[in-house]
Design a protein around this motif. Structure first.
Motif: not given
Length: 312
Positions: A109-131
């Protein structure tokens, strides 16, 4: 760093994650014998005093800037007052094993928030992680769409998990210029005062009820506050400084495992196959979603490239 020192650090971090898994069981026991909000306030106060003694002895205390105070106070509100209050309430309603699994979603959840508010990149592997992590939640709920309904206790623990993830964003901002041990100490000390004020309102007789437990319950209370929360976080943050956040954070994945094991051993809670499958999916989701697998892949790729260049 020599091998013996590295093994010592790994051993200490592994021990801390085991204690944190046990701590969920301890809190589950404590909320049954002590007023939840009042107990939480004093438990966090003990952790804050323990952390304060450690940083004073280490002489790592300094004045905070206005910016550092803002981020530290926001981290305190979300990560201490709201998070620990909700855990205490939620554990009066659900098993410690389920609570451990839900809280294991914090890094993701922290990683998701970092993508949304800290500008960290959302990659394919990270998307797989969320799923994968969402699939894990599905199995925690029983592995059936007909069971996909959160109980009140589970909802409270999900909110507790979410507000802690929010707090980590503020803590990350504060620790950019301030020692993490000092941030933790201030958050615990001020947070315990906030929790105490809440307990006076929600549990008017809480202070008197705190004196009616057995010696064993008070022993568990001290272990939870001083060892698990106070010393545990100081050791964990010290390990981050020594071996880096990436290697240290991987040990977090052991916390829900120990939570499940200790819940079964000491609370006689039944661990279902669905929970174990959910645990596997969540751990995989955290590894992918936080970027750990990505970094590992990039490191291996660079090593191969460097080898090829040296040969060529």
């Amino acid at each position: 760093m020599d091998q013996k020192r590295l093994l010592l650090i790994y051993g200490l971090v592994f021990f801390v994650t085991a204690i944190w898994g046990l701590n969920m069981v301890l809190i589950k026991v404590l909320v049954e014998y002590l007023p939840p909000q009042t107990m939480t306030a004093f438990r966090i106060m003990m952790a804050g005093i323990t952390a304060l003694i450690i940083i004073v002895l280490g002489k790592s205390f300094r004045r905070l800037s206005k910016r550092e105070w803002i981020y530290t106070l926001l981290g305190c509100v979300f990560g201490v007052i709201l998070h620990h209050s909700l855990i205490a309430i939620g554990l009066t309603m659900i098993d410690a094993s389920n609570a451990s699994l839900i809280l294991s979603l914090v890094p993701l959840t922290t990683a998701i928030l970092a993508v949304l508010f800290l500008g960290e990149q959302l990659t394919k592997l990270r998307t797989i992680g969320f799923i994968l992590a969402l699939t894990g939640v599905f199995f925690i709920q029983g592995g059936s769409f007909s069971n996909m309904q959160l109980s009140q206790g589970e909802l409270i623990l999900f909110i507790a998990m979410f507000v802690q993830a929010i707090s980590f964003i503020f803590v990350k901002k504060a620790t950019a210029t301030l020692d993490s041990k000092q941030v933790t100490t201030i958050m615990y000390l001020l947070g315990s005062i906030g929790l105490l004020i809440i307990s006076f309102i929600t549990e008017p007789k809480g202070f008197n009820e705190m004196t009616s437990a057995t010696f064993f319950i008070y022993f568990l209370f001290i272990v939870s506050g001083v060892v698990a929360t106070g010393v545990g976080y100081i050791v964990f943050y010290a390990a981050i400084q020594q071996i880096g956040a990436g290697k240290t954070s991987i040990f977090n994945n052991f916390v829900p495992f120990f939570g499940l094991v200790f819940s079964a051993l000491f609370l006689n809670e039944t661990i279902t196959a669905s929970q174990l499958i959910g645990f596997v999916f969540i751990v995989a989701g955290v590894l992918f979603g936080t970027g750990y697998i990505e970094k590992l892949w990039a490191k291996k790729h660079n090593q191969i490239n460097n080898t090829q260049k040296s040969i060529g």
